[in-house]
Design a protein around this motif. Structure first.
Motif, mmCIF file in Angstrom:
data_model
loop_
_atom_site.group_PDB
_atom_site.id
_atom_site.type_symbol
_atom_site.label_atom_id
_atom_site.label_comp_id
_atom_site.label_asym_id
_atom_site.label_seq_id
_atom_site.Cartn_x
_atom_site.Cartn_y
_atom_site.Cartn_z
ATOM 1 N N THR A 252 0.921 -1.170 -0.196
ATOM 2 C CA THR A 252 0.022 0.136 -0.071
ATOM 3 C C THR A 252 0.795 1.286 -0.083
ATOM 4 O O THR A 252 0.549 2.304 -0.826
ATOM 5 C CB THR A 252 -0.959 0.222 1.242
ATOM 6 N N LEU A 255 2.213 1.512 -3.348
ATOM 7 C CA LEU A 255 1.097 2.068 -4.403
ATOM 8 C C LEU A 255 1.060 3.566 -4.174
ATOM 9 O O LEU A 255 0.881 4.479 -5.139
ATOM 10 C CB LEU A 255 -0.241 1.377 -4.087
ATOM 11 N N ARG A 256 1.023 4.068 -3.059
ATOM 12 C CA ARG A 256 0.984 5.427 -2.859
ATOM 13 C C ARG A 256 2.119 6.306 -3.500
ATOM 14 O O ARG A 256 1.815 7.519 -3.788
ATOM 15 C CB ARG A 256 0.978 5.990 -1.256
ATOM 16 N N LEU A 258 3.725 5.136 -6.039
ATOM 17 C CA LEU A 258 3.520 4.942 -7.638
ATOM 18 C C LEU A 258 2.545 5.849 -8.196
ATOM 19 O O LEU A 258 2.586 6.513 -9.389
ATOM 20 C CB LEU A 258 3.444 3.468 -7.734
ATOM 21 N N LEU A 259 1.439 5.908 -7.593
ATOM 22 C CA LEU A 259 0.155 6.562 -8.240
ATOM 23 C C LEU A 259 0.012 7.756 -7.817
ATOM 24 O O LEU A 259 0.665 8.630 -6.961
ATOM 25 C CB LEU A 259 -0.979 5.779 -7.759
ATOM 26 N N SER A 260 -0.794 8.601 -8.817
ATOM 27 C CA SER A 260 -1.100 10.138 -8.834
ATOM 28 C C SER A 260 -1.967 10.189 -7.649
ATOM 29 O O SER A 260 -2.734 9.064 -7.191
ATOM 30 C CB SER A 260 -1.510 10.585 -10.069
ATOM 31 N N ASP A 261 -2.292 11.312 -6.917
ATOM 32 C CA ASP A 261 -3.069 11.315 -6.184
ATOM 33 C C ASP A 261 -4.624 11.109 -6.287
ATOM 34 O O ASP A 261 -5.293 10.234 -5.452
ATOM 35 C CB ASP A 261 -3.326 13.033 -5.689
ATOM 36 N N ARG A 262 -5.330 11.301 -7.419
ATOM 37 C CA ARG A 262 -6.755 10.879 -7.707
ATOM 38 C C ARG A 262 -6.646 9.473 -8.290
ATOM 39 O O ARG A 262 -7.710 8.848 -7.636
ATOM 40 C CB ARG A 262 -6.932 11.481 -9.007
ATOM 41 N N ALA A 263 -5.453 8.842 -8.617
ATOM 42 C CA ALA A 263 -5.522 7.394 -8.938
ATOM 43 C C ALA A 263 -5.557 6.523 -7.585
ATOM 44 O O ALA A 263 -6.229 5.773 -7.397
ATOM 45 C CB ALA A 263 -4.209 7.076 -9.596
ATOM 46 N N PHE A 264 -4.644 7.010 -6.495
ATOM 47 C CA PHE A 264 -4.959 6.426 -5.345
ATOM 48 C C PHE A 264 -6.205 6.624 -4.728
ATOM 49 O O PHE A 264 -6.624 5.865 -3.890
ATOM 50 C CB PHE A 264 -3.674 6.752 -4.594
ATOM 51 N N VAL A 267 -8.221 4.021 -5.784
ATOM 52 C CA VAL A 267 -7.845 2.586 -5.070
ATOM 53 C C VAL A 267 -8.579 2.660 -3.801
ATOM 54 O O VAL A 267 -8.940 1.613 -3.397
ATOM 55 C CB VAL A 267 -6.407 2.382 -5.048
#
Length: 278
Positions: A252, A255-256, A258-264, A267
């Motif tokens: 987790t 993932l935070r 790796l991902l953009s704010d909105r993508a996270f 999730v």
């Protein structure tokens, strides 16, 4: 590894209880502190020194540190574990409760550090272990104040680590994932109480169910996993600055990163079931 004098806060249950027992089994002199002394009788039977301490009361913390120094002459390790999760929509949470969350999760921990450091600096050695959470790196819905405390303790730990390097004192952050303790039930109850009957009610109920429903049991690790992680940090000659452990903590946090704010955000909404709430 020589015997060390260790103070563990929040030792009456969960991670604190498991940690006190694990460190005592390793041969350390362990002081377990909590408000609910009656829940620590089994710890005393195991050789752990039990202390009554309220981390929102300065006199209580001072008395605990003074007792340890008077009896042992030193304090080698402080494990700041005491804390709780208070969930609710930011609009709903009374400022009194918000301040209480910071008082326990941040200011209490920092005040104990202040009280312990003169004794550690005098010996030019020691370890501060701050229990944050993967919630100190990520965000979940309706947990603004809780995450705020954990983000704060993460930042404070980083600054402290640099300040204490000249004195030979280590600062370690432990970032638990999902752990089988009283935490989830307390957080869910507070969430329903705070936001369960207003405009955030549908979100609050779904989130509370994700914390305590039957499916949540499969997303929780036993507290002994964190106790073992703390034991490794205490044992290490040069401990890591951070240890992520317990269900989903490492993936987790990754993932935070790796991902953009909105993508996270997406999730988290899917993981908690909030994607189904209009």
């Amino acid at each position: 590894m020589p015997d060390q004098v260790i103070l563990v806060t929040g030792a009456s249950s969960g991670i604190g209880e498991a940690t006190a027992l694990r460190l005592s089994q390793m041969g350390h002199t362990v002081y377990g502190a909590a408000r609910r002394v009656e829940r620590m009788r089994h710890l005393a039977d195991s050789g752990i020194r039990v202390l009554a301490m309220d981390i929102t009361q300065d006199a209580s913390m001072q008395a605990a540190i003074e007792t340890i120094i008077a009896q042992e002459g030193r304090l080698d390790v402080l494990v700041n574990n005491a804390g709780y999760g208070s969930y609710g929509a930011l609009e709903d949470v009374p400022m009194e409760e918000a301040r209480a969350q910071f008082e326990v999760n941040v200011f209490g921990a920092v005040r104990l550090i202040q009280l312990a450091l003169p004794h550690m600096r005098a010996r030019r050695s020691g370890t501060i272990v701050n229990i944050t959470s993967m919630g100190g790196k990520i965000h979940t819905p309706l947990g603004g104040w809780y995450h705020g405390t954990k983000f704060a303790l993460e930042a404070i730990s980083d600054c402290l680590r640099m300040e204490l390097r000249p004195f030979g004192i280590d600062v370690v952050v432990i970032e638990p994932g999902g752990i089988r303790t009283e935490w989830a039930g307390i957080a869910a109850d507070q969430l329903r109480k705070t936001s369960g009957h207003g405009p955030y009610g549908p979100q609050a109920e779904v989130m509370a169910q994700s914390m305590t429903g039957e499916a949540s049991l499969g997303r929780q690790s036993p507290p002994q996993i964190i106790a073992d992680t703390i034991a490794r940090a205490v044992k290490a000659r040069h401990p890591k600055t951070r240890y992520a452990a317990g269900f989903a903590a490492r993936p987790t946090i990754f993932l935070r990163w790796l991902l953009s704010d909105r993508a996270f955000d997406g999730v988290m909404r899917r993981a908690t079931g909030l994607s189904k709430v209009a």
